[in-house]
Design a protein around this motif. Structure first.
Motif, mmCIF file in Angstrom:
data_model
loop_
_atom_site.group_PDB
_atom_site.id
_atom_site.type_symbol
_atom_site.label_atom_id
_atom_site.label_comp_id
_atom_site.label_asym_id
_atom_site.label_seq_id
_atom_site.Cartn_x
_atom_site.Cartn_y
_atom_site.Cartn_z
ATOM 1 N N MET A 1 -5.462 -1.601 4.379
ATOM 2 C CA MET A 1 -6.100 -0.338 4.557
ATOM 3 C C MET A 1 -6.392 0.861 3.661
ATOM 4 O O MET A 1 -7.742 1.080 3.922
ATOM 5 C CB MET A 1 -5.318 -0.068 5.719
ATOM 6 N N ALA A 2 -4.976 0.759 2.896
ATOM 7 C CA ALA A 2 -5.426 1.463 1.363
ATOM 8 C C ALA A 2 -5.887 1.177 0.948
ATOM 9 O O ALA A 2 -7.158 1.535 0.191
ATOM 10 C CB ALA A 2 -3.938 1.978 1.581
ATOM 11 N N ALA B 1 -10.118 1.456 1.060
ATOM 12 C CA ALA B 1 -10.077 2.811 1.624
ATOM 13 C C ALA B 1 -10.786 3.221 0.056
ATOM 14 O O ALA B 1 -11.898 4.176 0.002
ATOM 15 C CB ALA B 1 -8.774 3.322 1.543
ATOM 16 N N TYR B 2 -11.224 3.088 -0.562
ATOM 17 C CA TYR B 2 -11.184 3.582 -1.704
ATOM 18 C C TYR B 2 -12.747 2.465 -2.134
ATOM 19 O O TYR B 2 -13.528 3.062 -3.207
ATOM 20 C CB TYR B 2 -10.554 2.853 -3.240
ATOM 21 N N PHE C 1 -14.314 3.596 2.631
ATOM 22 C CA PHE C 1 -13.378 5.075 3.336
ATOM 23 C C PHE C 1 -13.211 4.653 4.853
ATOM 24 O O PHE C 1 -12.390 5.068 4.954
ATOM 25 C CB PHE C 1 -13.823 6.429 2.885
ATOM 26 N N PRO D 1 -10.410 2.654 6.837
ATOM 27 C CA PRO D 1 -9.698 2.776 7.169
ATOM 28 C C PRO D 1 -9.607 4.296 9.021
ATOM 29 O O PRO D 1 -8.848 3.751 9.325
ATOM 30 C CB PRO D 1 -8.459 3.026 6.277
ATOM 31 N N LEU D 2 -9.843 5.031 8.905
ATOM 32 C CA LEU D 2 -10.493 5.419 9.773
ATOM 33 C C LEU D 2 -10.339 5.238 10.837
ATOM 34 O O LEU D 2 -10.399 5.945 11.556
ATOM 35 C CB LEU D 2 -11.615 6.617 9.249
ATOM 36 N N LYS E 1 -5.714 4.590 12.311
ATOM 37 C CA LYS E 1 -6.436 5.757 12.771
ATOM 38 C C LYS E 1 -4.307 6.147 12.946
ATOM 39 O O LYS E 1 -4.008 7.870 12.403
ATOM 40 C CB LYS E 1 -6.967 5.730 12.999
ATOM 41 N N ALA F 1 -2.688 4.584 5.019
ATOM 42 C CA ALA F 1 -3.700 4.895 5.135
ATOM 43 C C ALA F 1 -4.893 5.751 4.906
ATOM 44 O O ALA F 1 -5.568 6.357 4.570
ATOM 45 C CB ALA F 1 -4.637 3.814 6.448
ATOM 46 N N HIS G 1 -5.229 7.732 1.700
ATOM 47 C CA HIS G 1 -5.777 6.750 0.685
ATOM 48 C C HIS G 1 -7.545 7.302 1.679
ATOM 49 O O HIS G 1 -8.105 6.963 0.790
ATOM 50 C CB HIS G 1 -5.159 5.174 0.563
ATOM 51 N N ALA G 2 -7.618 6.960 2.547
ATOM 52 C CA ALA G 2 -8.641 7.291 3.172
ATOM 53 C C ALA G 2 -9.639 8.948 2.680
ATOM 54 O O ALA G 2 -10.478 8.768 2.223
ATOM 55 C CB ALA G 2 -8.589 7.183 4.473
ATOM 56 N N GLY H 1 -10.188 8.385 -0.558
ATOM 57 C CA GLY H 1 -11.248 7.470 -0.719
ATOM 58 C C GLY H 1 -12.662 8.308 -0.929
ATOM 59 O O GLY H 1 -13.697 8.431 -1.086
#
Length: 102
Positions: free
Chosen positions: A13-14, A17-18, A21, A24-25, A29, A34, A37-38, A41
Motif C-alpha cells: 500500500m505504501a 501511494a506514489y 495516492f 491507501p486512503l 486507513k 501507509a 506514504h499516502a 504521494g
C-alpha cells in the motif's frame, strides 16, 4: 514510532501511494505507515500538478522547463517507492516536510 508489523503488512500500500495516492486512503486507513506514504504521494501529486499548470502558462521558458519538472516528479516518485519498499519513513526531498493528511 512505526510498528514493524504495520510496515511489513502495508509495504504494498505504501508503494502504491506514489502511483495512486487515494488507494491507501481507502484500503489501509488504519495503517500509520501507509498513511504516511499516502500523504507523501498526495503532496507529490499536488506539487506536480502545480508545476505543470504554472510552467504550461509561462511561454517559452516554462515550456522548456516543463519536461525537467516532470522528470523531477518521476525521480521523486521513484525515491518514495524505494523508501516505501525498504520499510523506511523518509520524507521526499524538497516537498516531504509538508503534511496535508492528518
Amino acid at each position: 514510532m512505526y510498528d514493524s508489523s504495520d510496515i511489513q503488512n502495508n509495504k504494498g500500500m505504501a508503494i502504491l501511494a506514489y502511483i495512486l495516492f487515494f488507494i491507501p486512503l481507502i484500503a489501509a486507513k488504519d495503517s500509520k505507515y501507509a498513511m504516511y506514504h499516502a500523504n507523501q504521494g498526495l503532496t507529490l501529486f499536488l506539487a506536480c500538478v502545480v508545476a505543470n499548470v504554472v510552467l504550461s502558462i509561462i511561454p517559452i521558458i516554462g515550456w522548456i522547463l516543463l519536461p525537467l519538472a516532470n522528470l523531477g516528479c518521476c525521480v521523486l516518485a521513484i525515491l518514495g517507492i524505494v523508501a516505501a519498499a525498504q520499510g523506511q519513513v523518509k520524507p521526499l526531498p524538497l516537498i516531504g516536510k509538508y503534511t496535508i493528511l492528518k
